[in-house]
Design a protein around this motif. Structure first.
Motif, PDB file in Angstrom:
ATOM      1  N   ASN A 130       1.099  -1.140  -0.009  1.00 10.27           N
ATOM      2  CA  ASN A 130       0.293   0.294   0.296  1.00 10.27           C
ATOM      3  C   ASN A 130       0.555   1.410  -0.242  1.00 10.27           C
ATOM      4  OD1 ASN A 130      -2.404  -1.585   0.556  1.00 10.27           O
ATOM      5  ND2 ASN A 130      -2.185  -2.012   1.858  1.00 10.27           N
ATOM      6  N   ASN A 131       0.437   2.575  -0.167  1.00  9.93           N
ATOM      7  CA  ASN A 131       0.829   3.591  -0.495  1.00  9.93           C
ATOM      8  C   ASN A 131       1.725   4.142   1.079  1.00  9.93           C
ATOM      9  OD1 ASN A 131       0.305   4.521  -2.869  1.00  9.93           O
ATOM     10  ND2 ASN A 131      -0.924   5.169  -2.540  1.00  9.93           N
ATOM     11  N   GLU A 132       1.596   3.823   2.064  1.00  3.57           N
ATOM     12  CA  GLU A 132       1.987   3.834   3.517  1.00  3.57           C
ATOM     13  C   GLU A 132       2.691   3.242   4.204  1.00  3.57           C
ATOM     14  OE1 GLU A 132       1.942   7.795   6.940  1.00  3.57           O
ATOM     15  OE2 GLU A 132       0.425   7.762   4.994  1.00  3.57           O
ATOM     16  N   ILE A 133       1.712   2.250   4.510  1.00  3.81           N
ATOM     17  CA  ILE A 133       1.729   1.460   5.584  1.00  3.81           C
ATOM     18  C   ILE A 133       1.180  -0.173   4.924  1.00  3.81           C
ATOM     19  CG2 ILE A 133       1.007   0.441   7.622  1.00  3.81           C
ATOM     20  CD1 ILE A 133       2.367   2.775   8.331  1.00  3.81           C
ATOM     21  N   ILE A 134       2.834  -0.971   4.841  1.00  2.00           N
ATOM     22  CA  ILE A 134       2.353  -1.550   4.103  1.00  2.00           C
ATOM     23  C   ILE A 134       2.012  -3.160   5.223  1.00  2.00           C
ATOM     24  CG2 ILE A 134       3.372  -4.106   2.995  1.00  2.00           C
ATOM     25  CD1 ILE A 134       5.493  -2.182   2.186  1.00  2.00           C
ATOM     26  N   GLY A 135       0.049  -3.539   4.927  1.00  2.00           N
ATOM     27  CA  GLY A 135      -0.894  -3.954   6.224  1.00  2.00           C
ATOM     28  C   GLY A 135      -1.130  -5.686   6.130  1.00  2.00           C
ATOM     29  N   PHE A 136      -1.180  -6.231   6.817  1.00  2.00           N
ATOM     30  CA  PHE A 136      -1.507  -7.633   6.606  1.00  2.00           C
ATOM     31  C   PHE A 136      -1.544  -7.794   7.219  1.00  2.00           C
ATOM     32  CE2 PHE A 136      -2.455 -11.679   4.073  1.00  2.00           C
ATOM     33  CZ  PHE A 136      -1.495 -12.806   4.905  1.00  2.00           C
ATOM     34  N   GLN A 137      -3.478  -8.533   7.626  1.00  2.00           N
ATOM     35  CA  GLN A 137      -3.804  -9.213   9.290  1.00  2.00           C
ATOM     36  C   GLN A 137      -5.391 -10.435   8.818  1.00  2.00           C
ATOM     37  OE1 GLN A 137      -4.061  -7.897  12.188  1.00  2.00           O
ATOM     38  NE2 GLN A 137      -4.386  -9.902  12.774  1.00  2.00           N
ATOM     39  N   GLN A 138      -4.617 -11.520   9.226  1.00  2.00           N
ATOM     40  CA  GLN A 138      -5.842 -12.539   9.232  1.00  2.00           C
ATOM     41  C   GLN A 138      -5.605 -13.061  10.299  1.00  2.00           C
ATOM     42  OE1 GLN A 138      -6.583 -14.304   6.489  1.00  2.00           O
ATOM     43  NE2 GLN A 138      -6.139 -12.386   4.919  1.00  2.00           N
ATOM     44  N   ASP A 139      -6.591 -14.233  10.284  1.00  2.00           N
ATOM     45  CA  ASP A 139      -7.219 -14.960  12.045  1.00  2.00           C
ATOM     46  C   ASP A 139      -6.547 -16.197  11.454  1.00  2.00           C
ATOM     47  OD1 ASP A 139      -8.444 -16.247   9.942  1.00  2.00           O
ATOM     48  OD2 ASP A 139      -9.784 -16.048  10.179  1.00  2.00           O
ATOM     49  N   THR A 140      -6.099 -17.217  12.054  1.00  3.84           N
ATOM     50  CA  THR A 140      -5.688 -18.305  11.991  1.00  3.84           C
ATOM     51  C   THR A 140      -5.826 -19.292  10.879  1.00  3.84           C
ATOM     52  OG1 THR A 140      -7.352 -19.644  13.022  1.00  3.84           O
ATOM     53  CG2 THR A 140      -5.256 -18.481  14.485  1.00  3.84           C
TER      54      THR A 140
END
Length: 359
Positions: free
Chosen positions: A263-273
């Protein structure tokens, strides 16, 4: 194959590569493109008939590397003028650009600069495409185009060839680049002096008209690919691991554990188990793991000098380590075990036999 496996244990591993005192990066480890997770005091282990799975369930980092970089900013130019042949390399300034129109303006400015030794060009009014401020979704084709003109005198430039090359030659890694995707030129996949990534024609004696073929892009790196040093069961197409000419969709073994959107400013990735990104591990005792961040051709991310050791390029993540008990293998013989008990004749020479012969 094994019958159903049962999850017997799970633990989260919270890992940050941010410097917090003395630099952790040693040698080629830099804290972002390459870093180690040391588990000497808490190794990851599995017992007999168990298997392990490592998942990436969360990742974040500042995107402090540029969309236009060493791997997509190069255009090779050849042309004739005054009876001589010339060759030059155009390098767009490595930085972020607010929109595609800004990248088009930068390319035109670099063209004017590269021809300055033989002709003084300016941009003919109303010919710059995409226009200033153009973004994806705006009205228009997004295809590069510009007419360069002199003050009325014939410029004398002929046989102009602009190439966005993607092949390995002369030991220059950047030549296997993605500038064709950034600028919308035709990809040149092998050495060919006649190939044209853009059309270049003399509209009039004092004009040079340059036109691309396809829509431009603001970036050519959509994902980070996180690799792990352990043997895994994953597969990948070969072009993910080699910045060179290979069979694109030829499948080979892979140590990629995750594909992380940028992403532009923050590279973010979030998943559950139930994260879709994981590797199954063969090693039953792991005290250290090496991780690497690479792009879609196995190249480490182009970054400012020392930014990951002395600056603000680092990552923060959560890994989940799961251990499963494996069911029985359908191909193993599971015959009942019967114990036999023999009466021993202690008078015999061979006390292990039930005869007195001694043999």
């Amino acid at each position: 194959m094994y019958n159903m496996s049962v999850l017997v244990s799970s633990q989260d591993i919270y890992l940050s590569t941010q410097q917090s005192g003395s630099p952790a990066g040693a040698g080629s480890d830099d804290g972002f493109n390459r870093f180690k997770m040391c588990l000497n005091t808490a190794p990851l282990t599995t017992a007999d008939n168990e298997m392990a799975r490592l998942l990436l369930t969360q990742f974040s980092a500042y995107r402090n590397f540029y969309y236009v970089n060493d791997f997509n900013n190069r255009v090779d130019l050849t042309y004739d003028h005054g009876g001589s042949s010339y060759a030059a390399v155009i390098n767009l300034t490595k930085q972020d650009y607010a929109n595609i129109g800004d990248i088009a303006a930068e390319f035109s400015a670099k063209l004017i600069a590269i021809f300055a030794g033989v002709a003084t060009f300016t941009i003919k009014a109303g010919t710059q495409q995409p226009v200033a401020g153009y973004t994806k979704g705006s009205s228009g084709t997004g295809i590069f185009g510009v007419t360069l003109e002199t003050s009325g005198a014939a410029h004398g430039i002929t046989n102009v060839k602009l190439q966005t090359r993607q092949y390995v030659a002369s030991g220059i890694p950047a030549m296997f680049g993605d500038s064709y995707a950034l600028l919308g030129g035709k990809r040149v996949g092998a050495a060919d002096a006649t190939a044209e990534s853009f059309t270049a024609a003399n509209g009039a004696a004092d004009e040079l008209v340059i036109t691309g073929f396809y829509p431009m892009q603001r970036t050519t790196t959509q994902y980070l690919y996180m690799h792990v040093s352990e043997n895994t069961t994953n597969l990948q197409s070969q072009n993910y691991s080699a910045a060179q000419n290979v069979p694109d969709t030829h499948i080979v073994s892979s140590n990629i554990i995750a594909k992380i959107p940028i992403n532009n400013e923050i590279i973010g990735f979030q998943q559950d188990t139930s994260s879709p990104f994981f590797v199954e591990l063969d090693n039953r005792h792991i005290s250290e793991m090496l991780f690497e961040m690479k792009d879609h051709h196995g190249r480490t991310i182009d970054q400012l000098a020392d930014i990951s050791k002395e600056g603000n390029l680092f990552s923060d993540m959560v890994l989940t380590y799961e251990v499963y008990a494996k069911g029985a293998n359908d191909h193993e013989l599971r015959a009942p075990i019967k114990n036999f008990y023999y009466e021993t004749n202690t008078a015999a020479v061979n006390t292990r036999a039930n005869t007195g012969s001694g043999f």
